[in-house]
Structures are given as C-alpha cells and as structure tokens.
Scaffold this motif. Structure first.
Motif, PDB file in Angstrom:
ATOM      1  N   SER A 171       0.422   4.231  -2.598  1.00 33.25           N
ATOM      2  CA  SER A 171       0.317   5.642  -2.239  1.00 33.25           C
ATOM      3  C   SER A 171       1.162   6.495  -3.178  1.00 33.25           C
ATOM      4  O   SER A 171       0.839   7.668  -3.413  1.00 33.25           O
ATOM      5  CB  SER A 171       0.758   5.853  -0.781  1.00 33.25           C
ATOM      6  OG  SER A 171       2.168   5.719  -0.631  1.00 33.25           O
ATOM      7  N   ASP A 200      -8.233  -5.519   7.677  1.00 35.78           N
ATOM      8  CA  ASP A 200      -8.165  -4.754   6.428  1.00 35.78           C
ATOM      9  C   ASP A 200      -8.230  -3.256   6.703  1.00 35.78           C
ATOM     10  O   ASP A 200      -7.512  -2.472   6.090  1.00 35.78           O
ATOM     11  CB  ASP A 200      -9.310  -5.153   5.486  1.00 35.78           C
ATOM     12  CG  ASP A 200      -9.173  -6.575   4.991  1.00 35.78           C
ATOM     13  OD1 ASP A 200      -8.023  -7.029   4.827  1.00 35.78           O
ATOM     14  OD2 ASP A 200     -10.203  -7.234   4.764  1.00 35.78           O
ATOM     15  N   TYR A 214      -9.013   3.275  -8.454  1.00 38.04           N
ATOM     16  CA  TYR A 214      -8.318   2.599  -7.361  1.00 38.04           C
ATOM     17  C   TYR A 214      -8.763   3.142  -6.012  1.00 38.04           C
ATOM     18  O   TYR A 214      -8.921   2.375  -5.051  1.00 38.04           O
ATOM     19  CB  TYR A 214      -6.813   2.761  -7.519  1.00 38.04           C
ATOM     20  CG  TYR A 214      -6.032   2.130  -6.395  1.00 38.04           C
ATOM     21  CD1 TYR A 214      -6.003   0.746  -6.233  1.00 38.04           C
ATOM     22  CD2 TYR A 214      -5.356   2.908  -5.463  1.00 38.04           C
ATOM     23  CE1 TYR A 214      -5.315   0.158  -5.187  1.00 38.04           C
ATOM     24  CE2 TYR A 214      -4.660   2.327  -4.420  1.00 38.04           C
ATOM     25  CZ  TYR A 214      -4.647   0.960  -4.286  1.00 38.04           C
ATOM     26  OH  TYR A 214      -3.967   0.377  -3.246  1.00 38.04           O
ATOM     27  N   GLN A 274     -13.002  -1.757  -0.185  1.00 35.73           N
ATOM     28  CA  GLN A 274     -12.314  -2.737   0.661  1.00 35.73           C
ATOM     29  C   GLN A 274     -12.345  -2.326   2.128  1.00 35.73           C
ATOM     30  O   GLN A 274     -12.505  -3.164   3.019  1.00 35.73           O
ATOM     31  CB  GLN A 274     -10.868  -2.897   0.193  1.00 35.73           C
ATOM     32  CG  GLN A 274     -10.687  -3.702  -1.078  1.00 35.73           C
ATOM     33  CD  GLN A 274      -9.222  -3.892  -1.411  1.00 35.73           C
ATOM     34  OE1 GLN A 274      -8.433  -2.943  -1.420  1.00 35.73           O
ATOM     35  NE2 GLN A 274      -8.836  -5.129  -1.667  1.00 35.73           N
ATOM     36  N   TRP A 281     -11.993   1.582  -5.136  1.00 34.68           N
ATOM     37  CA  TRP A 281     -11.794   0.186  -4.737  1.00 34.68           C
ATOM     38  C   TRP A 281     -11.264   0.100  -3.308  1.00 34.68           C
ATOM     39  O   TRP A 281     -11.661  -0.782  -2.537  1.00 34.68           O
ATOM     40  CB  TRP A 281     -10.842  -0.495  -5.714  1.00 34.68           C
ATOM     41  CG  TRP A 281     -10.401  -1.868  -5.311  1.00 34.68           C
ATOM     42  CD1 TRP A 281      -9.155  -2.272  -4.970  1.00 34.68           C
ATOM     43  CD2 TRP A 281     -11.235  -3.031  -5.183  1.00 34.68           C
ATOM     44  NE1 TRP A 281      -9.124  -3.609  -4.657  1.00 34.68           N
ATOM     45  CE2 TRP A 281     -10.395  -4.111  -4.765  1.00 34.68           C
ATOM     46  CE3 TRP A 281     -12.589  -3.280  -5.381  1.00 34.68           C
ATOM     47  CZ2 TRP A 281     -10.887  -5.381  -4.547  1.00 34.68           C
ATOM     48  CZ3 TRP A 281     -13.067  -4.566  -5.155  1.00 34.68           C
ATOM     49  CH2 TRP A 281     -12.221  -5.590  -4.760  1.00 34.68           C
ATOM     50  N   LEU A 282     -10.370   1.002  -2.936  1.00 34.12           N
ATOM     51  CA  LEU A 282      -9.853   1.016  -1.569  1.00 34.12           C
ATOM     52  C   LEU A 282     -10.954   1.326  -0.565  1.00 34.12           C
ATOM     53  O   LEU A 282     -11.023   0.715   0.510  1.00 34.12           O
ATOM     54  CB  LEU A 282      -8.735   2.053  -1.452  1.00 34.12           C
ATOM     55  CG  LEU A 282      -7.366   1.678  -2.015  1.00 34.12           C
ATOM     56  CD1 LEU A 282      -6.408   2.837  -1.883  1.00 34.12           C
ATOM     57  CD2 LEU A 282      -6.808   0.443  -1.321  1.00 34.12           C
ATOM     58  N   TYR A 311       0.818  -1.212   0.000  1.00 34.99           N
ATOM     59  CA  TYR A 311       0.000   0.000   0.000  1.00 34.99           C
ATOM     60  C   TYR A 311       0.854   1.266   0.000  1.00 34.99           C
ATOM     61  O   TYR A 311       0.414   2.319  -0.447  1.00 34.99           O
ATOM     62  CB  TYR A 311      -0.951  -0.002   1.197  1.00 34.99           C
ATOM     63  CG  TYR A 311      -2.100  -0.981   1.059  1.00 34.99           C
ATOM     64  CD1 TYR A 311      -3.111  -0.765   0.132  1.00 34.99           C
ATOM     65  CD2 TYR A 311      -2.139  -2.131   1.836  1.00 34.99           C
ATOM     66  CE1 TYR A 311      -4.156  -1.676  -0.008  1.00 34.99           C
ATOM     67  CE2 TYR A 311      -3.186  -3.044   1.700  1.00 34.99           C
ATOM     68  CZ  TYR A 311      -4.186  -2.799   0.774  1.00 34.99           C
ATOM     69  OH  TYR A 311      -5.206  -3.703   0.642  1.00 34.99           O
ATOM     70  N   ILE A 313      -5.154  -0.821   5.572  1.00 35.01           N
ATOM     71  CA  ILE A 313      -5.389   0.192   4.540  1.00 35.01           C
ATOM     72  C   ILE A 313      -5.228   1.590   5.105  1.00 35.01           C
ATOM     73  O   ILE A 313      -4.562   2.449   4.504  1.00 35.01           O
ATOM     74  CB  ILE A 313      -6.783   0.008   3.922  1.00 35.01           C
ATOM     75  CG1 ILE A 313      -6.854  -1.313   3.155  1.00 35.01           C
ATOM     76  CG2 ILE A 313      -7.120   1.171   2.988  1.00 35.01           C
ATOM     77  CD1 ILE A 313      -8.229  -1.642   2.623  1.00 35.01           C
ATOM     78  N   LEU A 321      -1.974   4.117   3.963  1.00 30.26           N
ATOM     79  CA  LEU A 321      -2.315   5.233   3.072  1.00 30.26           C
ATOM     80  C   LEU A 321      -2.486   6.542   3.824  1.00 30.26           C
ATOM     81  O   LEU A 321      -2.909   7.537   3.233  1.00 30.26           O
ATOM     82  CB  LEU A 321      -3.590   4.907   2.290  1.00 30.26           C
ATOM     83  CG  LEU A 321      -3.472   3.710   1.331  1.00 30.26           C
ATOM     84  CD1 LEU A 321      -4.810   3.455   0.661  1.00 30.26           C
ATOM     85  CD2 LEU A 321      -2.404   3.964   0.286  1.00 30.26           C
TER      86      LEU A 321
END
Length: 285
Positions: A150, A196, A181, A188, A184-185, A146, A200, A204
C-alpha cells in the motif's frame, strides 16, 4: 483531519519507515534463533479471544515479509525510500495515520475472517486457526506484506510521473508499475479464495480510503514537494498563524476553509495560490 492533527500530531512517530524496518530486523533475528518462537507472534484471533494472548495485536508487525537474502535488503531499502519520501510530502502525522490505519484494517480483517470461518464451518472453522504441523494455517496469511504494498501504491498515486529503473536498466514511470500491480491485485481478489479476498481487502483498505478521499488532489512532482517543504519551514520560522495564503487575494485556510491552495510550478519562488487564482495569475519570473 486537520483538527485531529492539531490535537494528536505531537504523538506522531517520526521516521516510521525506519521503525518498521527495525521491527523486521528483530523478526529476522527471532526467526534465525528459533523459528518456533514466531508462532507466538502471528495475528491469530483464536489465540487472542480464547487464550488472552493480546500481545498478538501488535507482535505480528515483527513477522518479516519474506526470507532474508540480498534481494530482501534491496526491497527493504526500496520501501524505506518510498516511505520516507511520502512522510516528507504528506507530513509525519498523515503518514502515521496511513500506515497505522493499514495495520488496523488488517487486524479488523483477521477478526472478520475468524468470525466468517466460525459461522460457516463451526468447530472445523476454528480448527483452521489452530496449529497444523508446526505452523498456524490461516494466521500466517495476515502480515505487513500488503501494508508495504500500500506504500508503493500511495507513492505511485502521489508521484505518478516519477521514473524508476526496472531491473536497474529499464526506465519506467512508477504509475505504470502501480497500474500493473493494481490489476494483479484485482485479478487475485476476483479469482482467489475467500481468505484471499479478506486478506487483500483488509490490508489495502487504507489505500482505498486514501484514494477516494484524495480524489486526485495529492499528485505532485518532486520539485513541488520540495517547494512545499521549504514553504512550511519558512512559515514556521516567521511564526505565521496560517499555513496557506494566496499570493493574489491574501485569503488563507483560516479565513476561507472551503478553498484549496496550491503552489505554482512555473513561478520562480515559493508562491501559493487559492483555487481561483492558481490558473489565472501572472507567473512570477
């Protein structure tokens, strides 16, 4: 950040993207020689706290992001290109701060997750950080994956209108890929597990800080970035005391630190203006 840059900028690592790729290369060699050896490199707060394995605070950077194949080479080259471009645009110091803050947030996230699992699960929570079979369970979730992503998000924010060839055939603006993207993050993060969410958010956080503090002021075209670099070289050659000076009023970041300075893309040459004259000056042709 300018005050810190003046004090610590000389310690910034040049060509940091290449250094990261070299770390991955070492990780791939270790994985090929002895996969079990990598278990001593994972970012595992349990081993750090209870067994004093403090090298894990750094060694996890050597863990390669994926298996090694031709597409991995393409991915590494892609991120190397993005990283070196960002370093030229932002400067070595700021790029170092961005990458190392991402790593620092990742370490912080690992320890916060460890504390959460211990608080909620007790001994069972601690067991999640132990070895199950041949590999750690939770420790493997924290990697530079990740952090690399970034870099992609930062590049998409800095050069939103640059085109890339998707699948080597389809031209698409990189901001579109960044939006996809990012969505999508978020997906998630919302639907993923607690682990998760920690992974994440921690990995980020540097981009979130960058995006909030930048407030859209980092957008520029490749031509503007090139002119910026040329202007910096000219400033260095002429030994000026200021880095930014308005071509109309002559004010600088030293005399008026509250002002922002920008280059004009329509002027023929490296002309920089303060925020009061960037849109009102007569273009130099």
């Amino acid at each position: 950040m300018s005050g810190f840059e003046k004090k610590f900028g000389k310690y910034a690592i040049k060509n940091l993207s290449l250094v990261l790729i070299i770390c991955y290369a070492i990780g791939y060699v270790l994985e090929w020689v002895s996969p079990w050896m990598l278990t001593f490199f994972y970012l595992n707060p349990y081993e750090i706290i209870f067994h004093g394995q403090i090298w894990r605070l750094v060694s996890w950077i050597l863990i390669p992001p994926s298996g090694f194949d031709f597409f991995t080479l393409l991915m590494l080259y892609f991120y190397y290109s993005l990283g070196t471009t960002l370093e030229r645009t932002w400067g070595t110091y700021r790029y170092n701060v961005y990458i190392f803050s991402g790593m620092l947030f990742t370490i912080l996230g690992a320890f916060l997750l460890f504390g959460y699992t211990v608080l909620i699960g007790g001994e069972a929570g601690i067991a999640l950080w132990g070895i199950y079979g041949d590999f750690y369970q939770l420790a493997t979730r924290f990697s530079t994956y990740y952090v690399n992503m970034s870099i992609f998000l930062a590049f998409a924010s800095t050069y939103p209108n640059m085109q890339v060839m998707l699948f080597f055939m389809i031209p698409v603006r990189i901001k579109i890929l960044g939006i996809i993207y990012g969505a999508w993050l978020i997906y998630q993060f919302i639907l993923g597990s607690v682990v998760d969410k920690f992974v994440i958010a921690a990995s980020l956080m540097n981009f979130i800080v960058f995006f909030v503090t930048g407030r859209g002021r980092v957008h520029m075209t490749p031509k503007q970035a090139k002119r910026r670099q040329e202007f910096k070289r000219e400033v260095k050659k002429s030994n000026r005391n200021t880095r930014h000076k308005c071509a109309i009023c002559g004010r600088t970041e030293e005399t008026n630190p509250e002002l922002q300075f920008r280059f004009c893309s329509k002027c023929n040459g490296n002309y920089e203006y303060c925020e009061e004259h960037i849109f009102t000056h007569t273009h130099v042709q």
